[in-house]
Design an enzyme around this catalytic site. Structure first.
Site, PDB file in Angstrom:
ATOM      1  N   PHE A   1       0.829  -1.215   0.000  1.00  0.00           N
ATOM      2  CA  PHE A   1       0.000   0.000   0.000  1.00  0.00           C
ATOM      3  C   PHE A   1       0.856   1.255   0.000  1.00  0.00           C
ATOM      4  O   PHE A   1       0.390   2.333  -0.360  1.00  0.00           O
ATOM      5  CB  PHE A   1      -0.950   0.008   1.208  1.00  0.00           C
ATOM      6  CG  PHE A   1      -0.330   0.491   2.486  1.00  0.00           C
ATOM      7  CD1 PHE A   1       0.336  -0.369   3.331  1.00  0.00           C
ATOM      8  CD2 PHE A   1      -0.399   1.832   2.833  1.00  0.00           C
ATOM      9  CE1 PHE A   1       0.917   0.081   4.501  1.00  0.00           C
ATOM     10  CE2 PHE A   1       0.170   2.296   4.010  1.00  0.00           C
ATOM     11  CZ  PHE A   1       0.842   1.408   4.845  1.00  0.00           C
ATOM     12  N   LYS A   2       2.114   1.139   0.392  1.00  0.00           N
ATOM     13  CA  LYS A   2       2.958   2.323   0.477  1.00  0.00           C
ATOM     14  C   LYS A   2       3.140   2.989  -0.885  1.00  0.00           C
ATOM     15  O   LYS A   2       3.455   4.175  -0.954  1.00  0.00           O
ATOM     16  CB  LYS A   2       4.290   1.980   1.107  1.00  0.00           C
ATOM     17  CG  LYS A   2       4.092   1.491   2.536  1.00  0.00           C
ATOM     18  CD  LYS A   2       5.309   1.569   3.378  1.00  0.00           C
ATOM     19  CE  LYS A   2       4.992   1.350   4.850  1.00  0.00           C
ATOM     20  NZ  LYS A   2       4.511  -0.013   5.153  1.00  0.00           N
TER      21      LYS A   2
END
Ligand SMILES: *Cc1c(COP(=O)(O)O)cnc(C)c1O
Length: 461
Positions: free
Chosen positions: A109-110
């Site tokens: 998700f980063k």
């Protein structure tokens, strides 16, 4: 919009300077001086929009850029994702949904934050004609996402410190295989907290900081938190918000992702519960359950991106819980570094519990959850996402849909997944040759002076 420090003794800055500064000069974290509101009508209007358009509408009030420039940067940031919806939502069981946040270039998700921040920095540097040195600490996913976002950009060097031997092979290879000369993967002899402490110390050395143009893209960077606010809106709207409340469970380490959910709630998104899910490194769960914020040492787990004992962004939640009293937060943070912890005041604990619940999953429960979800639905969870799903299942409310955030692709953690379901999840085609690319890294001791001189040498013209 202006930004203020959680410790109350740094200058107020606009969006761009806040992003470039990372950490505030008083050691605090920047937060908006007030949270802009989205009306129910504005939230309704997000339904059915492409992700990029929703992102523009959610982030616009926080950013001092024209809509034209911002939407161009957003388009570039998410164009390389492997799924047209960017953050697709899947149903796992009645009342429980999985938000897949792992379709970006490094499969975690980063990428949502880092790809955007890369574009924002590039735009800012082109406009200002300046150069910067990005230094970050990573437990695995931040570093690969940062390197992917900044590789090959002009006027930037990116140094990533990761704990030697404590990141997965895919995470390591994503950091060590880019061949661009501005990428520096540093394997530190220590754990993630040592990496994070070294980065903080470099930021607190103003001579070094200004000399090399030091910039942080760790999860403390406000621009990262902001980018993550968007998918709380898009997923909640997909399930009927604002007419219907939703809850979220977030696999948590540095508290950046779940804090973005808290910002969404403060903006007016009707979020019922925000559930902090931890692995056995459970400082946040203990804090919320017992009212004592205390470090206990880091134990390595199969969900290494959550193996922390100091959760940086929690300071932002404390700032609000203590009535935005920067002096009080300063004292707590001093106590944390001197005595290893502090009791949370009754009033602050009550304020935190108004928004946050928490739970933890053991290693065995994490493995059992990967296995059970695979058997029931065919979905293969990464171990971090499994911690979230396990804790989400303990917090289901028949009246409110629960969204569990899937924070990484299972192929990033093939050993843990194989241990649970007996097969190694394949990498998506676009990165299938990762294991064949040559690696490049520098092993470094946990020694601040040596680190600083290495950085100075590497960026010398
Ligand atoms: C970074 C990360 C987390 C923790 O997110 P925070 O914002 O630090 O709380 C969870 N899962 C994965 C896969 C991560 O990379």
């Amino acid at each position: 919009m202006n930004y203020i420090s959680t410790r109350g003794r740094a200058p107020e800055l606009g969006f761009e300077d806040t992003m470039l500064a990372g950490l505030a000069r008083d050691g605090g974290l920047y937060v908006p001086d007030e949270i802009p509101q989205m009306s129910a009508d504005e939230i309704v209007a997000l339904a059915g929009l492409p992700y990029e358009e929703a992102a523009l509408r959610v982030m616009r009030p926080f950013v001092d850029l024209s809509d034209e420039v911002l939407s161009d940067l957003i388009a570039r940031a998410y164009g390389g994702f492997g799924h047209a919806a960017r953050a697709p939502l899947k149903q796992l069981e009645p009342g429980l949904f999985l938000l897949e946040l792992f379709h970006g270039p490094t499969l975690a998700f980063k990428d949502f934050a880092m790809q955007l921040i890369g574009q924002l920095f590039a735009e800012s540097m082109a406009r200002r004609g300046s150069r910067i040195t990005i230094v970050g600490a990573t437990s695995g996913d931040t570093g690969s996402a940062a390197i992917e976002a900044f590789r090959g950009l002009d006027n930037v060097d990116v140094f990533i410190l990761y704990p030697h031997g404590r990141v997965s092979e895919v995470q390591r290879r994503q950091m060590t295989t880019p061949a661009e000369a501005n990428v520096h993967a540093l394997a530190l002899d220590g754990d993630f907290d040592d990496c994070q402490a070294a980065v903080k110390a470099m930021f607190n050395d103003f001579e070094f900081r200004d000399g090399v143009g030091l910039t942080a893209v760790n999860s403390i960077n406000w621009a990262r938190v902001l980018a993550q606010v968007v998918y709380f809106f898009t997923s909640a709207v997909a399930l009927g918000a604002p007419h219907r409340k939703v809850s979220f469970t977030v696999p948590t380490g540095n508290f950046g992702d779940i804090f973005a959910g808290y910002v969404a709630k403060r903006m007016g998104l009707p979020i019922d519960r925000l559930v902090v899910a931890t692995n056995r490194n459970d400082i946040l769960h203990r804090t919320l359950a017992e009212g004592e914020h205390r470090k206990m040492g880091v134990a390595p787990t199969i969900s290494p991106s959550m193996d922390i004992q100091v959760s940086s962004n929690f300071e932002r939640a404390l700032f609000d819980a203590y009535g935005r009293d920067g002096a009080a937060v300063s004292r707590l943070m001093d106590e944390l570094s001197k005595d290893g912890g502090f009791p949370v005041s009754q009033g602050a604990l009550q304020a935190l519990r108004e928004s946050f619940d928490s739970g933890r999953a053991s290693e065995e429960e994490t493995v059992a959850t990967i296995r059970a979800v695979h058997a029931a639905t065919g979905e293969v969870l990464c171990p971090h996402s499994a911690v979230g799903v396990k804790v989400a299942q303990e917090h289901l409310d028949p009246a409110v849909p629960m969204i569990a955030l899937a924070t990484a692709h299972p192929a990033k953690f093939p050993d843990a997944v194989e241990g649970a379901v007996g097969m190694r999840p394949p990498l998506p085609n676009r990165m299938a040759d990762l294991y064949d690319r040559p690696e490049r890294l520098t092993e470094v001791p946990n020694d601040l002076d040596r680190l600083k001189s290495l950085i100075r040498e590497r960026i010398a013209p």
